[in-house]
Design a protein around this motif. Structure first.
Motif, PDB file in Angstrom:
ATOM      1  N   GLN A  85       4.966   0.649  -5.681  1.00  0.00           N
ATOM      2  CA  GLN A  85       5.045  -0.169  -6.892  1.00  0.00           C
ATOM      3  C   GLN A  85       6.448  -0.748  -7.064  1.00  0.00           C
ATOM      4  N   GLU A  86       7.449   0.051  -6.762  1.00  0.00           N
ATOM      5  CA  GLU A  86       8.829  -0.417  -6.888  1.00  0.00           C
ATOM      6  C   GLU A  86       9.113  -1.548  -5.893  1.00  0.00           C
ATOM      7  N   ALA A  87       8.562  -1.425  -4.672  1.00  0.00           N
ATOM      8  CA  ALA A  87       8.743  -2.486  -3.675  1.00  0.00           C
ATOM      9  C   ALA A  87       8.109  -3.783  -4.162  1.00  0.00           C
ATOM     10  N   ALA A  88       6.918  -3.665  -4.752  1.00  0.00           N
ATOM     11  CA  ALA A  88       6.238  -4.856  -5.265  1.00  0.00           C
ATOM     12  C   ALA A  88       7.037  -5.478  -6.404  1.00  0.00           C
ATOM     13  N   ARG A  89       7.611  -4.655  -7.259  1.00  0.00           N
ATOM     14  CA  ARG A  89       8.414  -5.171  -8.377  1.00  0.00           C
ATOM     15  C   ARG A  89       9.663  -5.910  -7.878  1.00  0.00           C
ATOM     16  N   LYS A  90      10.243  -5.392  -6.822  1.00  0.00           N
ATOM     17  CA  LYS A  90      11.421  -6.058  -6.262  1.00  0.00           C
ATOM     18  C   LYS A  90      11.055  -7.433  -5.704  1.00  0.00           C
ATOM     19  N   VAL A  91       9.888  -7.507  -5.053  1.00  0.00           N
ATOM     20  CA  VAL A  91       9.432  -8.801  -4.531  1.00  0.00           C
ATOM     21  C   VAL A  91       9.218  -9.779  -5.683  1.00  0.00           C
ATOM     22  N   LEU A  92       8.573  -9.312  -6.742  1.00  0.00           N
ATOM     23  CA  LEU A  92       8.310 -10.181  -7.895  1.00  0.00           C
ATOM     24  C   LEU A  92       9.616 -10.644  -8.532  1.00  0.00           C
ATOM     25  N   LYS A  93      10.563  -9.742  -8.670  1.00  0.00           N
ATOM     26  CA  LYS A  93      11.855 -10.099  -9.274  1.00  0.00           C
ATOM     27  C   LYS A  93      12.564 -11.161  -8.439  1.00  0.00           C
ATOM     28  N   GLY A  94      12.468 -11.031  -7.106  1.00  0.00           N
ATOM     29  CA  GLY A  94      13.094 -12.015  -6.232  1.00  0.00           C
ATOM     30  C   GLY A  94      12.452 -13.387  -6.362  1.00  0.00           C
ATOM     31  N   PRO A 125       0.824  -1.216   0.000  1.00  0.00           N
ATOM     32  CA  PRO A 125       0.000   0.000   0.000  1.00  0.00           C
ATOM     33  C   PRO A 125       0.852   1.258   0.000  1.00  0.00           C
ATOM     34  N   PRO A 126       0.524   2.248  -0.824  1.00  0.00           N
ATOM     35  CA  PRO A 126       1.310   3.493  -0.860  1.00  0.00           C
ATOM     36  C   PRO A 126       1.441   4.158   0.503  1.00  0.00           C
ATOM     37  N   ALA A 127       0.408   4.048   1.357  1.00  0.00           N
ATOM     38  CA  ALA A 127       0.459   4.699   2.670  1.00  0.00           C
ATOM     39  C   ALA A 127       1.646   4.219   3.502  1.00  0.00           C
ATOM     40  N   LEU A 128       2.092   3.003   3.218  1.00  0.00           N
ATOM     41  CA  LEU A 128       3.211   2.428   3.971  1.00  0.00           C
ATOM     42  C   LEU A 128       4.522   3.147   3.667  1.00  0.00           C
ATOM     43  N   PHE A 129       4.554   3.895   2.567  1.00  0.00           N
ATOM     44  CA  PHE A 129       5.818   4.506   2.124  1.00  0.00           C
ATOM     45  C   PHE A 129       5.804   6.032   2.193  1.00  0.00           C
ATOM     46  N   ALA A 137       9.415  -9.614   3.273  1.00  0.00           N
ATOM     47  CA  ALA A 137       9.981  -9.185   4.561  1.00  0.00           C
ATOM     48  C   ALA A 137      11.048  -8.119   4.343  1.00  0.00           C
ATOM     49  N   GLN A 138      11.855  -8.280   3.281  1.00  0.00           N
ATOM     50  CA  GLN A 138      12.902  -7.297   2.988  1.00  0.00           C
ATOM     51  C   GLN A 138      12.307  -5.914   2.685  1.00  0.00           C
ATOM     52  N   GLN A 139      11.108  -5.914   2.123  1.00  0.00           N
ATOM     53  CA  GLN A 139      10.461  -4.647   1.767  1.00  0.00           C
ATOM     54  C   GLN A 139       9.495  -4.161   2.851  1.00  0.00           C
ATOM     55  N   GLY A 140       9.384  -4.938   3.933  1.00  0.00           N
ATOM     56  CA  GLY A 140       8.498  -4.549   5.026  1.00  0.00           C
ATOM     57  C   GLY A 140       7.031  -4.728   4.710  1.00  0.00           C
ATOM     58  N   LEU A 141       6.731  -5.711   3.853  1.00  0.00           N
ATOM     59  CA  LEU A 141       5.337  -5.940   3.450  1.00  0.00           C
ATOM     60  C   LEU A 141       4.767  -7.159   4.162  1.00  0.00           C
ATOM     61  N   PRO A 142       3.527  -7.081   4.665  1.00  0.00           N
ATOM     62  CA  PRO A 142       2.897  -8.238   5.300  1.00  0.00           C
ATOM     63  C   PRO A 142       2.521  -9.288   4.263  1.00  0.00           C
ATOM     64  N   VAL A 143       2.537 -10.556   4.680  1.00  0.00           N
ATOM     65  CA  VAL A 143       2.234 -11.672   3.772  1.00  0.00           C
ATOM     66  C   VAL A 143       0.958 -12.366   4.239  1.00  0.00           C
ATOM     67  N   GLU A 144       0.115 -12.726   3.282  1.00  0.00           N
ATOM     68  CA  GLU A 144      -1.142 -13.412   3.588  1.00  0.00           C
ATOM     69  C   GLU A 144      -1.324 -14.587   2.638  1.00  0.00           C
TER      70      GLU A 144
END
Length: 645
Positions: free
Chosen positions: A509-518, A201-205, A530-537
């Protein structure tokens, strides 16, 4: 219900046999395509033309009326104009008429015919013509006569429906379902996947966004139009308070009588009954044996009252109505709309002092006693004289305030000089700040009657007085400012907010792209998130039957489409998705294959029937689409206009 109807609407088969569905409603059995003699023009204007075959307005309107009535019978009080529009009834009718005409033309091309025996047999199976399950000729003629149809007309219509059914069957001829089709359908229904996902979510950044003056200036210049300042006006106004004129109000006896006659609704007396009651509760669904015991208890209490026991004492002891039991069952005065029908009918049928029998309602059993009665009517003039005087004072003082405001308007409208009007009426001249069409007005608030007119006036121009609660406003435009592009300093706060939002979206969006690339490089979604500080569900297991809906994510067709193509070797969903303003990355966690050993012969048969119906429907839809593309179809402008409304 609405979802079901929508699904049915999509079925061409259902559309084409809608006449047969409506025929099951005896009351409207022949109205859908009815051409009986009803005194109207036999050669109406053409509504639709299909390859030279004309469909009259009369046919179109009859079809519309009866489809409308069918939905009205289904939805009853919920059938509103908005729902009619949502259902697209007119469009359904037009499409059905075109499709039927195309199928009749196709039947002719295919040299399809209907024998007399087929026609007779089909009519004999219609329930409306049967008596104890057997065709009855006399009933047949009676029903046709009631619907103002001759046997010849009805039989011609029935023959058309049989031709349509045969053409439909011919089109669907040869459609089959293979074992492979059945097995694939079983897999589709029973194969399950569970996805793991991370939302960004953008609010996180937002806290990571740094506002640099040069970047802000650049952002503003690129998006300056988005911050355009709207047209604004500033007003001058006078408040004419009716209370200032109250002491000047005079009125005659005739004025009082006129006010009384004009406002009789203010002095109405509703019919009222003063009652007390005892309630023995018996909720809906109470077992019959217990219900009878409750009734017997109520009857016993009633007998005791009739034998001389005190009603109030028995109410305190036995009544289940907690609100009235402490007061001896007293409910006070009630009107007819303050209780259920059974209770009210019994209560208002009593004379003061009378006692009812045991009355059963949805609450249980009541014993009702009338304590008094007020008949409906109008309060006498003499009884409400003071109310009349007070009301007339308010009315006349408002009239005097409006007259004063109108005088000020007429005297000063050419000059637009509200200062002169203020001096002449000993009033304070008020001024507002600048406001736009959507903003509140200083000192007045949101007043659409004023702001809607103010922007049509020129500077120094007055508007007619406006009546607001407790005051009358005479106003004019002091100054107008046209819409313009602002300087950064004027909208600094809004620009900074928009800048932060855009940059936080970019970071999310960049954080999400990094997760996808990984994930694509073989790493787990959890570690990358976790590296980007995003919760997982997790979505939890779901099947293809969910359609475009993905559990815990919502409606996301793009992800739903690829979910079942993911594998252990390639677990990552191929893109970053956007949902509800957030960026989302997903990957396969586990997959549960369908247990093909559980595909029993019985399940195969059921799936074969389902698939066959689906493939037949698809074949019919494709054929009708092809026929439409090859046909010359004209729809009357008035109907086209109605379809757009």
């Amino acid at each position: 219900m609405l979802d079901l109807i929508r699904k049915k609407q999509k079925s061409t088969i259902v559309k084409l046999v809608f006449w047969a569905i409506i025929a099951t409603f005896v009351g409207t059995i022949f109205l859908v395509w009815g051409k009986g003699d009803d005194g109207r023009d036999e050669t109406p204007a053409v509504a639709i033309s299909v390859n030279g075959t004309d469909i009259s307005y009369n046919e179109y309107q009859n079809a519309y009326n009866d489809l409308y009535q069918l939905y009205q019978n289904i939805y009853r009080d919920q059938f509103t104009p908005a729902l009619e529009k949502q259902l697209g009834i007119r469009k359904q009718v037009v499409e059905s008429l075109i499709d039927e005409t195309l199928l009749l033309q196709e039947a002719k091309k295919l040299k399809i015919s209907v024998s007399q025996k087929e026609l007779v047999d089909s009519i004999a199976t219609i329930p409306a013509f049967q008596d104890n399950g057997v065709f009855n000729k006399e009933r047949y003629l009676q029903v046709l006569s009631y619907q103002r149809l001759s046997p010849e007309d009805f039989e011609a219509l029935q023959k058309q429906q049989l031709l349509i059914a045969k053409a439909q069957a011919k089109i669907q001829e040869g459609v089959s379902v293979s074992d492979d089709d059945i097995e694939q359908e079983y897999r589709d229904q029973n194969e399950k996947v569970n996805l793991v996902f991370a939302k960004s979510p953008p609010a996180l950044f937002e806290h990571k966004v740094k506002v640099d003056s040069e970047d802000l200036e650049s952002f503003f210049n690129e998006n300056r139009e988005e911050f355009r300042l709207p047209e604004t006006v500033a007003l001058q106004y006078l408040q004419f308070d009716p209370s200032r004129y109250t002491d000047k109000v005079t009125f005659s006896d005739e004025d009082l009588e006129k006010y009384y006659r004009r406002h009789l609704d203010l002095f109405e007396i509703n019919e009222q009954a003063k009652i007390s009651h005892i309630l023995i509760k018996a909720a809906a669904g109470t077992a019959s044996e217990l219900l009878e015991k409750k009734r017997q208890l109520a009857q016993k209490i009633l007998d005791e009252i009739r034998a001389g026991k005190d009603f109030s004492s028995l109410a305190r002891k036995h009544s289940d109505d907690v609100a009235t039991a402490a007061n001896g069952g007293a409910m006070g005065y009630i009107t007819r709309d303050q209780a259920g029908r059974e209770f009210v009918e019994a209560a208002f049928a009593l004379k003061p002092g009378d006692l009812s029998e045991v009355v059963q309602t949805s609450e249980g059993f009541h014993i009702i006693r009338s304590e008094g009665y007020i008949e409906a009517g109008i309060k006498p003039f003499a009884d409400v004289l003071e109310e009349i005087k007070a009301g007339l004072k308010v009315e006349k003082s408002q009239q005097m305030a409006m007259e004063a405001a109108m005088d000020a308007y007429n005297i000063n409208r050419k000059s637009g000089d509200l200062a002169a009007a203020a001096a002449a009426n000993d009033l304070e001249l008020h001024e507002t700040g600048f406001f736009s069409r959507q903003e509140a007005i200083d000192g007045l608030g949101m007043v659409p009657e004023i702001s809607g007119v103010a922007f049509t006036l020129e500077a120094k121009e007055l508007a007619r007085p406006v009546v607001l609660p407790g005051q009358i406003i005479l106003y004019g435009v002091k100054e107008k400012r046209p819409s313009r592009l602002p300087e950064l300093t004027e909208v600094q706060r809004q620009v900074e907010m928009a800048f932060r939002q855009e940059k936080s979206r970019e970071l999310a969006q960049e954080a999400a792209r990094k997760v996808l690339k990984g994930i694509e490089s073989g790493k787990s979604l959890s570690s990358q998130a976790a590296q980007q500080g995003l919760p997982v569900e997790e979505t939890g297991s779901f099947t293809r039957s969910y359609g475009s809906f993905v559990p815990r994510i919502g409606d996301l067709n793009e992800l739903a489409q690829v979910a079942f193509s993911l594998s252990k070797e390639n677990p990552a969903a191929p893109e970053v998705y956007t949902t509800n303003g957030q960026y989302l990355v997903a990957a396969l966690k586990n997959r549960q294959e369908a247990d093909m050993a559980a595909l029993t012969p019985a399940i195969r048969d059921t799936l074969r029937e389902t698939l066959l119906a689906r493939k037949q429907e698809q074949k019919l839809v494709e054929t009708l689409k092809s026929l439409r593309e090859q046909s010359e179809i004209t729809i009357a402008p008035t109907i086209l206009s109605a379809l757009k409304d």
